[in-house]
Design a protein around this motif. Structure first.
Motif, PDB file in Angstrom:
ATOM      1  N   ILE A 352       0.837  -1.204   0.000  1.00 30.44           N
ATOM      2  CA  ILE A 352       0.000   0.000   0.000  1.00 30.44           C
ATOM      3  C   ILE A 352       0.871   1.253   0.000  1.00 30.44           C
ATOM      4  O   ILE A 352       0.586   2.232  -0.701  1.00 30.44           O
ATOM      5  CB  ILE A 352      -0.954  -0.011   1.208  1.00 30.44           C
ATOM      6  CG1 ILE A 352      -1.978  -1.148   1.071  1.00 30.44           C
ATOM      7  CG2 ILE A 352      -1.681   1.327   1.338  1.00 30.44           C
ATOM      8  CD1 ILE A 352      -2.720  -1.448   2.349  1.00 30.44           C
ATOM      9  N   TYR A 355       2.180   1.647  -3.390  1.00 26.06           N
ATOM     10  CA  TYR A 355       1.088   2.129  -4.244  1.00 26.06           C
ATOM     11  C   TYR A 355       0.979   3.654  -4.169  1.00 26.06           C
ATOM     12  O   TYR A 355       0.895   4.339  -5.191  1.00 26.06           O
ATOM     13  CB  TYR A 355      -0.220   1.468  -3.795  1.00 26.06           C
ATOM     14  CG  TYR A 355      -1.469   1.983  -4.479  1.00 26.06           C
ATOM     15  CD1 TYR A 355      -1.917   1.416  -5.666  1.00 26.06           C
ATOM     16  CD2 TYR A 355      -2.209   3.034  -3.935  1.00 26.06           C
ATOM     17  CE1 TYR A 355      -3.059   1.880  -6.297  1.00 26.06           C
ATOM     18  CE2 TYR A 355      -3.347   3.514  -4.555  1.00 26.06           C
ATOM     19  CZ  TYR A 355      -3.775   2.929  -5.737  1.00 26.06           C
ATOM     20  OH  TYR A 355      -4.906   3.402  -6.369  1.00 26.06           O
ATOM     21  N   TYR A 425      -1.421  -3.769  -7.087  1.00 32.72           N
ATOM     22  CA  TYR A 425      -1.292  -2.362  -6.720  1.00 32.72           C
ATOM     23  C   TYR A 425      -0.647  -1.552  -7.847  1.00 32.72           C
ATOM     24  O   TYR A 425      -1.015  -0.392  -8.078  1.00 32.72           O
ATOM     25  CB  TYR A 425      -0.491  -2.230  -5.427  1.00 32.72           C
ATOM     26  CG  TYR A 425      -1.225  -2.773  -4.224  1.00 32.72           C
ATOM     27  CD1 TYR A 425      -2.266  -2.055  -3.652  1.00 32.72           C
ATOM     28  CD2 TYR A 425      -0.906  -4.007  -3.672  1.00 32.72           C
ATOM     29  CE1 TYR A 425      -2.961  -2.542  -2.553  1.00 32.72           C
ATOM     30  CE2 TYR A 425      -1.594  -4.507  -2.581  1.00 32.72           C
ATOM     31  CZ  TYR A 425      -2.622  -3.775  -2.025  1.00 32.72           C
ATOM     32  OH  TYR A 425      -3.317  -4.273  -0.947  1.00 32.72           O
ATOM     33  N   LEU A 444      -7.203   2.206  -1.679  1.00 33.76           N
ATOM     34  CA  LEU A 444      -6.754   2.528  -3.026  1.00 33.76           C
ATOM     35  C   LEU A 444      -7.135   3.967  -3.367  1.00 33.76           C
ATOM     36  O   LEU A 444      -8.243   4.236  -3.819  1.00 33.76           O
ATOM     37  CB  LEU A 444      -7.374   1.558  -4.041  1.00 33.76           C
ATOM     38  CG  LEU A 444      -7.003   0.084  -3.874  1.00 33.76           C
ATOM     39  CD1 LEU A 444      -7.740  -0.765  -4.895  1.00 33.76           C
ATOM     40  CD2 LEU A 444      -5.498  -0.107  -4.008  1.00 33.76           C
TER      41      LEU A 444
END
Length: 731
Positions: A352, A355, A425, A444
């Motif tokens: 994450i 990302y 991702y 996201l």
């Protein structure tokens, strides 16, 4: 017997108000003066208040024209109070039936007395009668730090923080003489934290803060912080701004008092670490609060911040010195360090972080489309048919499909990526287009230039999101999360006008609605022929000499193991059905994708076929002669085929009246009979031709209302609209 003035400020809490008022008027202690301040409510709260005032002479009801704020409302209540004691209650909370009596009996010579607060997760935990004098149920969460204290004379420092750490005057029985003597009032300058102005002088004046065990106040956690939030569910910026305003004001008034100053500093440091720093994750927003924040920090005694980490202490020092640029740099480092610390705690946290900080900074891939259906469980639904239309017409895109288990047989040359892998991702961060029929995870972040096509996955029968009063699912933050996730949608597909109207209301959706019907239903018009159906039966090993019953039920919100993993108990007697229908029929089972259980079909070989994990239910529609469902939206799609439908509604009253509620009258508007048990199912199937005749008119009306937009060209129309500049050759 001494009188207690109970003061309740009310603003648009009709959903909870009756329960709140019932808990007060039914108190075992009867000598009450119940002062209700209606602060300009626009819902049914006014009618509820008037009714309770009509029924109980102890009730005084005052209606404000327009909302003046909770502080002003409580002050108005204080002006009206004539009791020996005063007790404040929020209109969306409630108290145990012996609460006020126990407080009065035990207050003695103290100027105030409080008890235990219990935070409820949702409305179904509200069971007043079962809670009187009882300990907390397992389903409830005790606020941190609210341990039992048998001795009311508690340590002073600990007592202040325990009693007032919520910055609230709720659930405290105050001597009215003490309130008048010290001119205690709530702040009317702020919406949040108005109680601080009332309780700060209490801390200054009193040396002891007694606490009574087995005396309960039930603090509700509202499940819709979007439509009608509680004050503490307002956005973080509003809460911080209000806190800084009231903090600066109170420090100016009482800052010379060591006890008060320590309490206010303790509050400030907590809010700085938990709220202010989070606002400043966006460095550009620092200027909005910098001066106000710096003014507050000038009043903080930094010599008492030894327990803070060195970065936070340095930030506070820079604020005091008003060094904006240096502060911004340090805050940036703070968040970098914080994110890095989180990232190394697990693979998903690392992905994450990559990302957000790496992949989202790469160039956007203008010709890349990411598809996902039902959280990566299968290759199906409208995303499948949009993809296949684009592949069939040789559109020049890079296609990426997300699956829990990659390795599907797909037409075209789509790249298959495992859900929550590093590649997942990467592609979601860099693809211009997202196509999904369910919500993508909140984590996201959606970047500028990204286009999100939300296909959704059904015509709504059950109440959805903001049309639901109560939440009985495993996630009490359902509405808040749904709202934040759906703000990312750029397009939403609708199958009919009825759905468009509901989607606007239930999703609070204001962007483009694609009113073409569902692409997933194209197959029902393009391939509804004997040749295709026969070949499909052969591929699925379904006997071609028997008719097919498809059973496709939905999930129950209140039957779950954990969020996203639901139970289902099969109520249909398959053995009895085989005995009476087995010569002519077979049964296909297709459970909702949320349902976690594997249905037991042992001994049913040759009669029952479990296709719960089969990707495409539209293909099962085509080979089925009859559908049995309950409250699933599948019957809206199946009706495109104009074949018989039975509704197995054995728990109709519970589902309709408690769990979800319906948009239509299921007992009169659906195109088929409601059956409640296996015997009624067998009877309806045996006499299916008679059922068809009986429901023909209703079916025709139903088809005209819900199926008229479907014509086999939904995918084409969606593609031309969303990807229009690239499909001119198709016109």
């Amino acid at each position: 017997m001494k009188k207690v003035s109970v003061i309740i400020a009310v603003y648009n809490t009709e959903e909870f108000l009756v329960e709140c008022l019932d808990s007060v008027v039914n108190q075992t202690y009867r000598n009450l003066e119940i002062i209700l301040i209606n602060d300009g409510s626009t819902d049914q709260s006014t009618a509820i208040l008037n009714e309770v005032a009509r029924r109980d002479e102890r009730v005084i009801c005052i209606h404000n024209e327009g909302s003046k704020g909770v502080g002003a409302a409580r002050n108005l209540g204080l002006d009206q109070a004539t009791g020996d004691f005063v007790y404040f209650l929020d209109s969306d909370d409630f108290i145990a039936l012996e609460t006020i009596g126990r407080l009065v009996e035990n207050i003695g010579e103290y100027e105030m007395l409080t008890g235990k607060r219990i935070r409820l997760k949702n409305k179904e935990d509200s069971k007043i009668d079962n809670m009187v004098g009882e300990e907390v149920d397992d389903g409830m969460e005790i606020e941190e730090g609210e341990e039992k204290v048998e001795d009311a004379q508690v340590h002073l420092g600990r007592g202040v923080q325990r009693t007032f750490r919520g910055m609230s005057a709720l659930h405290i029985l105050f001597s009215h003489d003490f309130i008048k003597k010290n001119q205690l009032r709530f702040s009317e300058k702020v919406d949040c934290y108005s109680d601080l102005a009332f309780i700060t002088p209490v801390i200054k004046k009193l040396d002891t803060f007694p606490f009574l065990t087995r005396c309960y106040y039930f603090k509700r956690r509202r499940n819709d912080p979007i439509s009608n939030p509680a004050l503490m569910q307002l956005d973080r910026e509003k809460k911080v701004s209000d806190f800084l305003l009231i903090y600066n004001h109170l420090q100016d008034l009482y800052g010379t008092d060591e006890r008060v100053s320590s309490y206010l500093d303790w509050l400030f440091l907590n809010i700085y670490r938990k709220q202010v720093i989070m606002i400043f994750s966006d460095n550009n927003r620092i200027g909005e609060l910098f001066n106000e924040l710096a003014t507050a920090v000038e009043k903080v005694d930094l010599s008492k911040t030894k327990k803070l980490n060195v970065v936070v202490k340095r930030e506070l020092k820079l604020l005091q010195e008003r060094k904006t640029d240096s502060y911004k740099k340090l805050i940036g480092f703070h968040h970098f360090a914080r994110n890095t610390k989180r990232a190394v705690k697990g693979r998903q946290k690392l992905y994450i972080q990559l990302y957000r900080s790496v992949f989202m900074n790469k160039p956007l891939k203008e010709k890349t489309i990411v598809f996902e259906s039902f959280l990566g469980k299968n290759y199906s639904d409208s995303p499948k048919y949009i993809y296949e239309y684009m592949v069939k017409n040789n559109l020049d895109y890079e296609y990426v499909w997300i699956f829990n288990e990659p390795g599907k047989e797909l037409p075209g040359n789509a790249k298959q990526v495992k859900r929550f892998s590093l590649a997942y991702y990467y592609y979601l961060a860099t693809a211009k287009y997202w196509v999904s029929n369910s919500r993508l995870p909140l984590k996201l972040n959606k970047r500028e230039g990204n286009v999100y096509l939300q296909t959704w996955h059904g015509t709504p029968l059950k109440k959805l999101v903001f049309d639901m009063n109560d939440i009985y699912s495993a996630n009490p933050n359902y509405k808040k999360h749904f709202f934040n996730q759906s703000r990312r949608w750029d397009y939403l597909i609708s199958p009919n006008q009825y759905s468009s109207d509901i989607f606007r209301s239930a999703f609070k959706y204001e962007k483009d609605m694609l009113e073409f019907g569902y692409p997933r239903n194209d197959i029902l018009y393009q391939n509804d022929n004997e040749e295709y159906i026969s070949s499909l039966k052969e591929r699925l090993h379904i006997p071609r000499d028997k008719k097919v019953i498809l059973y496709a039920p939905t999930w129950r919100d209140d039957e779950f193991y954990e969020p996203g993993k639901y139970k289902f108990a099969l109520k249909m007697d398959l053995k009895k059905m085989r005995e009476q229908l087995g010569d002519d029929y077979v049964v296909l089972l297709r459970m909702h994708y949320f349902i976690a259980d594997d249905i037991d079909t042992e001994g049913m070989d040759g009669f029952v076929y479990n296709f719960s994990k089969y990707d495409d239910i539209a293909e099962l529609y085509l080979i089925s002669d009859l559908l049995i469902t309950d409250y699933s939206s599948v019957f809206f799609d199946y009706a495109n085929l104009k074949r018989p439908i039975l509704f197995f509604t054995y728990d109709l009253e519970k589902y309709r009246d408690t769990l979800r509620g319906f948009y239509i009258d299921i007992e009169t508007e659906v195109p088929g009979p409601l059956v409640k048990n296996t015997e009624e199912i067998i009877d309806a199937v045996t006499n299916i031709e008679q059922v068809k005749v009986e429901y023909q008119d209703i079916y025709d009306e139903f088809y005209a209302k819900y199926c008229a937009w479907d014509n086999g060209k939904a995918a084409e129309n969606v593609v031309k609209t969303v990807f229009g500049t690239d499909v001119k050759k198709l016109n």
